[in-house]
Design a protein around this motif. Structure first.
Motif, short mmCIF file in Angstrom:
data_model
loop_
_atom_site.label_atom_id
_atom_site.label_comp_id
_atom_site.label_asym_id
_atom_site.label_seq_id
_atom_site.Cartn_x
_atom_site.Cartn_y
_atom_site.Cartn_z
N UNK A 123 1.58 -12.19 -4.99
CA UNK A 123 2.62 -11.15 -5.12
C UNK A 123 2.09 -10.06 -6.05
N UNK A 124 2.09 -8.80 -5.53
CA UNK A 124 1.65 -7.66 -6.33
C UNK A 124 2.80 -6.67 -6.46
N UNK A 125 3.06 -6.20 -7.71
CA UNK A 125 4.05 -5.17 -7.98
C UNK A 125 3.39 -4.06 -8.78
N UNK A 126 3.37 -2.84 -8.24
CA UNK A 126 2.75 -1.72 -8.92
C UNK A 126 2.59 -0.55 -7.96
N UNK A 127 1.79 0.44 -8.34
CA UNK A 127 1.58 1.60 -7.47
C UNK A 127 0.66 1.24 -6.32
N UNK A 128 0.95 1.82 -5.15
CA UNK A 128 0.08 1.75 -3.99
C UNK A 128 -0.24 3.17 -3.55
N UNK A 129 -1.33 3.33 -2.78
CA UNK A 129 -1.72 4.68 -2.36
C UNK A 129 -2.48 4.58 -1.04
N UNK A 130 -2.36 5.63 -0.24
CA UNK A 130 -3.06 5.71 1.04
C UNK A 130 -3.94 6.93 1.06
#
Length: 676
Positions: A123-130
């Motif tokens: 489980x990852x919680x944080x910023x994502x980017x494309x």
């Protein structure tokens, strides 16, 4: 992508890695290592998980151009609590860098991902980017704490962010059957295929391997810091996501539930995606949660029959024991009756014995009280006699002490009277060398007495003394035997040779006139206030252990101090003395410490300072101002003056011309003129 404070762009993937075996049942001693069994609708065992492990990663404290996400820490904590209730062993990593995040993935997989019957959840919680790629595709990234905002530093972002291809590598490296990845962030990626199909039955789901992915949204979507995705994930694991109400929540059911609920509760701003990895060997099975209610029902059913059987056996056992206890009760009642009669007889007997003992005790107490009173009376009488005897002894001792003190006082007065008379007879004796004498004629007036150890004939041959304070630093020598300094080094060397030449010899000292630099009193010193006030003087100084310290422009030596109090010699300690040449006209001793002892004043500590302004190397005489203080009990005093010290090495113990030879009088305890 535009980011605002308080919003987080999620790389929406919830990564749950569960490695399954044949069945899934909760039965081990510690969370994470418990066996979890899954049964179909007919109650047959169709699957097994030996262990359940979850890795939760939260990044909230961004410092490279990303908005901070204060809600992440709470989200990760709540996800951990719901997974623990499902018997997962949970590991948390807060605000990792890229290196720490990769180390966490690899270490977790190496520890728990090698057993085929385990299930793993990420489980990852944080910023994502494309990022849009040059060839037209897109690449999704999850953002560690040290990755910069690509709008500021694109190359730095690509070097530190974690792309989905690396996540795919981790997914394929796992040997366990089932793995689920959850990303509470938004990004675009192509490592999993979108899908809505549900496998045919629970048995098929648990027997095949699978890598499933769920994200909180697609590319360019923004998620509030208070995560809707997290709240609905927790609700699903509490039972709301079980679409077919069979007591199990599969990965597909979880994806359908989150997609429906999150889109609705976010008012269409988030569109979760779910699917399986694009790999024909890892897309057949399905991740399975055993919901709490169903787990409790299974446990109850499995143990109910055993409990009924056990209770029936215990019921029969208790009936047999009841019959036995009834027979034993009757026997016990008969025995109790006999025992009560016997006890009553014993009680009467004990009562009589107790009354007798109490009477004897009272008699013994009366006798003991009388004895204590008698002993106390005798003790008081003895103490009174002892106190009277001690008082008489103290009075007798006090009387003897007063008599002794009176005798000592009379003897001291007698000696003082004898001393006074002897001193009166000395008036006719010519003054000792060093004392000032009246000038014989006008021509000698103002010259005073020569320095200790220097004969008048020698003084007549000496040139006028030189005042160091009036000399020019680079002046040359003038006159025979008088040194006019040309520099500190030369002054230091000549002083050292002068002192070294008289090492171990007696050197006399006197009080002198600072203008004429001629002796006015034999010895120099201060008056002390004491039970017998008097003058403490120093007539002779012996130096030893003379050492030259050219680096610090100083000469060190040990002074053997010899002095008198009211003309009586006293014992004095040695001194460690430092003679410092600060300049060619500034020669000082900053501290000259010692103590002296005399029977009438006890120990007195003395401290002197000397500031020399006169040097006669030809005659070995130095002079200057001094200060002196003495302190002790019960004597104290202080003073200052001008002294001359003769370092020529002439024997100060020999009688000077015109002086009377001195002898020590044991009866008076002092020096007096020797008999003619």
């Amino acid at each position: 992508m535009k980011m605002t404070d308080g919003l987080r762009v999620w790389m929406c993937s919830l990564l749950v890695l569960i490695l399954g075996g044949d069945s899934l049942v909760l039965a081990a001693e510690s969370r994470g290592s418990q066996v979890v069994t899954i049964r179909d609708r007919e109650g047959k065992s169709v699957g097994l998980y030996k262990g359940s492990y979850a890795l939760l990663i939260g990044v909230s404290d961004y410092k490279e151009g990303w908005p901070k996400l204060p809600g992440v820490s709470k989200d990760v904590e709540l996800v951990g609590e719901i997974l623990k209730s499902h018997d997962f062993n949970v590991e948390r990593v807060e605000n990792p860098t890229r290196a720490q995040m990769i180390q966490a993935f690899e270490g977790f997989i190496n520890r728990y991902g090698q057993d085929p019957d385990n299930r793993l959840l990420f489980y990852f919680a944080g910023h994502g980017h494309t990022l849009r790629l040059a060839y037209g595709g897109e690449m999704g990234y999850i953002v560690p704490a040290d990755a910069p905002n690509p709008n500021r530093d694109k190359s730095g972002f690509m070097a530190r962010a974690v792309d989905m291809e690396l996540i795919e590598v981790f997914a394929k490296r796992i040997q366990s059957k089932h793995a689920l990845f959850l990303f509470d962030s938004c990004f675009s990626g192509s490592i999993f295929a979108l899908g809505r199909a549900i496998p045919e039955n629970i048995s098929y789901k648990t027997s095949k391997p699978v890598r499933q992915f769920i994200t909180a949204g697609s590319a360019d979507e923004q998620v509030p810091d208070e995560s809707v995705f997290r709240s609905q994930f927790v609700a699903a694991l509490q039972g709301e996501g079980d679409a077919d109400q069979d007591g199990y929540l599969t990965g597909v059911e979880l994806g359908e539930f989150l997609q429906s609920k999150v889109v609705n509760y976010s008012n269409g701003t988030q569109h979760p995606q779910y699917g399986k990895i694009r790999n024909p060997h890892l897309d057949k099975g399905d991740f399975v949660f055993l919901l709490p209610k169903h787990r409790m029902e299974e446990a109850k059913k499995s143990s109910l029959q055993d409990e009924l059987t056990r209770l029936e056996g215990e019921r029969k056992k208790y009936q047999d024991e009841l019959k036995t206890m009834e027979a034993e009760r009757k026997v016990a009642e008969e025995k109790l009756k006999l025992d009560q009669e016997r006890i009553e007889q014993e009680r009467l007997k004990v009562k009589q014995q107790r009354e007798k003992l109490e009477a004897e005790k009272r008699l013994a107490e009366d006798q003991s009280r009388l004895e204590r009173e008698r002993v106390e009376h005798e003790k008081l009488a003895l103490l009174e006699r002892q106190e009277a005897l001690e008082k008489q002894t103290r009075e007798a001792q006090e009387a003897r002490r007063r008599e002794e003190e009176l005798g000592q006082l009379k003897e001291f007065q007698r000696k003082l009277e004898e001393k006074r008379k002897k001193l009166e007879t000395m008036n006719a004796v010519p003054p000792s060398p060093g004392r000032a004498t009246p000038p014989e004629n006008k021509a000698d007036e103002g010259k005073g007495t020569p320095a200790p150890g220097v004969k008048k004939a020698e003084v007549d041959k000496m040139p006028e003394p030189v005042d160091l304070a009036r000399l020019e630093p680079q002046d040359s020598s003038k006159g025979s035997g008088i040194f006019v300094p040309g520099g500190e080094g030369e002054v230091l060397q000549k002083l050292y040779r002068m002192l070294k030449a008289v090492e171990g010899k007696g050197n006399s000292a006197c009080e002198a006139d600072p203008k004429t630099r001629q002796c006015t009193e034999e010895g120099f010193g201060i008056g002390l206030v004491a039970p017998i006030p008097g003058l403490a003087t120093h007539h002779e100084i012996v130096i030893k252990n003379v050492q030259l310290d050219e680096a610090n422009r100083q000469i060190k030596f040990v002074s053997v101090n010899r002095g008198t109090y009211i003309g009586t010699p006293v014992l004095c300690s040695d001194s460690d003395v430092v003679l410092k040449v600060h300049s060619s006209t500034d020669i000082r001793v900053d501290k000259w410490e010692y103590f002296c002892n005399w029977m009438l004043i006890g120990n007195v500590s003395f401290e002197r300072t000397h500031s020399f302004d006169y040097v006669n190397f030809g005659k070995g005489v130095i002079g200057g101002a001094y200060t002196m203080s003495g302190a002790g009990f019960p004597a104290a005093g202080s003073g200052k003056g001008y002294s001359l010290i003769d370092f020529s090495g002439r024997d100060s113990g020999k009688a000077k011309a015109g002086s009377k030879k001195m002898c020590y009088d044991d009866s008076l305890g002092m020096q007096v003129p020797c008999p003619q």
